[in-house]
Design an enzyme around this catalytic site. Sequence first.
Site, PDB file in Angstrom:
ATOM      1  N   LYS A 191      13.323  36.365  13.950  1.00  0.00           N
ATOM      2  CA  LYS A 191      13.942  37.256  14.936  1.00  0.00           C
ATOM      3  C   LYS A 191      13.636  38.722  14.584  1.00  0.00           C
ATOM      4  CE  LYS A 191      17.511  33.884  16.041  1.00  0.00           C
ATOM      5  NZ  LYS A 191      18.908  33.467  16.107  1.00  0.00           N
ATOM      6  N   GLN A 194      24.305  34.051  13.106  1.00  0.00           N
ATOM      7  CA  GLN A 194      23.439  32.871  13.023  1.00  0.00           C
ATOM      8  C   GLN A 194      24.285  31.614  12.807  1.00  0.00           C
ATOM      9  OE1 GLN A 194      20.177  32.876  13.663  1.00  0.00           O
ATOM     10  NE2 GLN A 194      20.104  30.673  13.432  1.00  0.00           N
ATOM     11  N   ASP A 240      23.570  36.928  22.044  1.00  0.00           N
ATOM     12  CA  ASP A 240      23.364  35.484  22.186  1.00  0.00           C
ATOM     13  C   ASP A 240      23.953  34.925  23.475  1.00  0.00           C
ATOM     14  OD1 ASP A 240      21.901  34.024  20.368  1.00  0.00           O
ATOM     15  OD2 ASP A 240      23.522  33.896  18.899  1.00  0.00           O
TER      16      ASP A 240
HETATM   17  N1  LIG Z   1      23.299  32.453  16.834  1.00  0.00           N
HETATM   18  C1  LIG Z   1      22.496  31.418  17.117  1.00  0.00           C
HETATM   19  N2  LIG Z   1      22.330  30.450  16.217  1.00  0.00           N
HETATM   20  C2  LIG Z   1      21.522  29.402  16.522  1.00  0.00           C
HETATM   21  C3  LIG Z   1      20.843  29.352  17.757  1.00  0.00           C
HETATM   22  C4  LIG Z   1      21.053  30.389  18.686  1.00  0.00           C
HETATM   23  O1  LIG Z   1      20.508  30.399  19.814  1.00  0.00           O
HETATM   24  N3  LIG Z   1      21.880  31.419  18.326  1.00  0.00           N
HETATM   25  N4  LIG Z   1      19.947  28.318  18.010  1.00  0.00           N
HETATM   26  C5  LIG Z   1      19.516  27.459  16.923  1.00  0.00           C
HETATM   27  C6  LIG Z   1      18.384  27.936  16.082  1.00  0.00           C
HETATM   28  N5  LIG Z   1      17.551  29.036  16.567  1.00  0.00           N
HETATM   29  C7  LIG Z   1      18.101  30.231  16.834  1.00  0.00           C
HETATM   30  O2  LIG Z   1      18.666  30.862  16.012  1.00  0.00           O
HETATM   31  C8  LIG Z   1      16.131  28.973  16.445  1.00  0.00           C
HETATM   32  C9  LIG Z   1      15.476  27.783  16.253  1.00  0.00           C
HETATM   33  C10 LIG Z   1      14.091  27.756  16.089  1.00  0.00           C
HETATM   34  C11 LIG Z   1      13.363  28.933  16.123  1.00  0.00           C
HETATM   35  C12 LIG Z   1      11.896  28.970  15.907  1.00  0.00           C
HETATM   36  O3  LIG Z   1      11.315  30.010  16.030  1.00  0.00           O
HETATM   37  N6  LIG Z   1      11.269  27.863  15.572  1.00  0.00           N
HETATM   38  C13 LIG Z   1       9.852  27.844  15.297  1.00  0.00           C
HETATM   39  C14 LIG Z   1       9.632  27.228  13.925  1.00  0.00           C
HETATM   40  C15 LIG Z   1      10.150  28.163  12.859  1.00  0.00           C
HETATM   41  C16 LIG Z   1      10.348  27.497  11.492  1.00  0.00           C
HETATM   42  O4  LIG Z   1      10.137  26.323  11.303  1.00  0.00           O
HETATM   43  O5  LIG Z   1      10.779  28.196  10.591  1.00  0.00           O
HETATM   44  C17 LIG Z   1       9.141  27.013  16.356  1.00  0.00           C
HETATM   45  O6  LIG Z   1       9.803  26.187  17.017  1.00  0.00           O
HETATM   46  O7  LIG Z   1       7.940  27.202  16.525  1.00  0.00           O
HETATM   47  C18 LIG Z   1      14.023  30.112  16.326  1.00  0.00           C
HETATM   48  C19 LIG Z   1      15.387  30.134  16.481  1.00  0.00           C
HETATM   49  C20 LIG Z   1      20.669  27.215  15.947  1.00  0.00           C
HETATM   50  N7  LIG Z   1      21.335  28.420  15.620  1.00  0.00           N
END
Ligand SMILES: Nc1nc2c(c(=O)[nH]1)N[C@@H](CN(C=O)c1ccc(C(=O)N[C@@H](CCC(=O)O)C(=O)O)cc1)CN2
Length: 295
Positions: free
Chosen positions: A53, A97, A120
């Site tokens: 992020k 988070q 969010d």
């Molecule tokens: N406050 C929040 N917490 C969480 C949220 C949210 O929307 N707000 N959602 C999920 C996790 N999430 C956001 O934080 C999230 C999940 C995945 C990714 C991402 O970029 N994934 C990459 C792989 C990255 C890696 O493996 O390290 C991808 O899919 O290509 C970003 C954000 C739970 N918590």
Amino acid sequence: MTAQKLDGVATAAAIKDELRVRVAALAERGIVPGLGTLLVGDDPASRSYVTGKHRDCAEVGVASISVELPATATQEEIADAVRGMNADPAVTGFIVQLPLPKGVDENAILELVDPAKDADGLHPTNLGRLVLGVDPRTAVAAPLPCTPAGIIELLTRHGVEIAGKHVTVIGRGITVGRPLGLLLTRKGTDATVTLTHSRTPDLAAEVSRADIVVAAVGQPHLVQSEWIKPGAAVLDVGVTRVGTTESGKAKLAGDVDPAVAEVAGWLSPNPGGVGPMTRALLVANVVETAERLAG
Ligand SMILES: Nc1nc2c(c(=O)[nH]1)N[C@@H](CN(C=O)c1ccc(C(=O)N[C@@H](CCC(=O)O)C(=O)O)cc1)CN2
């Protein structure tokens, strides 16, 4: 058939290009939007998402304010950190988070976020505005939850029709399934949604009538190719760490069995699909808030 890719990396890059222009326009007026993140504990996945992020923010010229607390932080210490972000003028919008460590009352923490700084879209006031269908162009418009908004952008930017389609969402969690159902059924988006969960009696039947399937449940390879209507669009959101590679990296599995690619018309990779879109839409929420504040 081999499904076409719903490319989250390329689509997020296009959104960030657009945001860079808007951030530059704000900079000309002396405004620098800032994203705050509150990370509690040492879960490697959460840390990696927060790092991503802040990387996205740097790419478009949005400032980053990062606060971290140990896994042992009390409810009151976390609440104080949220109050600090609410009061910090450098923070245009921020996120807590999730998940928070076991024993912390997550909903009580989310309720403390100033709704005007809720990047969010998960504060009850903003979720309520989503339920009410508040016009996004008005001064009281609510930021949309990032993953649901990212899913809709990913589909529309690939030309996948949503209006009039049947969408089956697997998972009723607060960050994806529940708000996605609300967004998809809004006037103008006009999908018909079946929101399924762990107690749904015949999941295969619910999935097999869908034109669009969203799997956000965190069960490796749950969605089987036999369940998919040929040509359907399938979005693989959930991710589970299923071990480690020889080099010590986490081995990940999405909710969708890879064989689905042989039946679906569209498939989002995981990683590289909905994750990057979630991050891009978060930055968009911060920029939008800064623009709203600037009038
Ligand atoms: N406050 C929040 N917490 C969480 C949220 C949210 O929307 N707000 N959602 C999920 C996790 N999430 C956001 O934080 C999230 C999940 C995945 C990714 C991402 O970029 N994934 C990459 C792989 C990255 C890696 O493996 O390290 C991808 O899919 O290509 C970003 C954000 C739970 N918590």
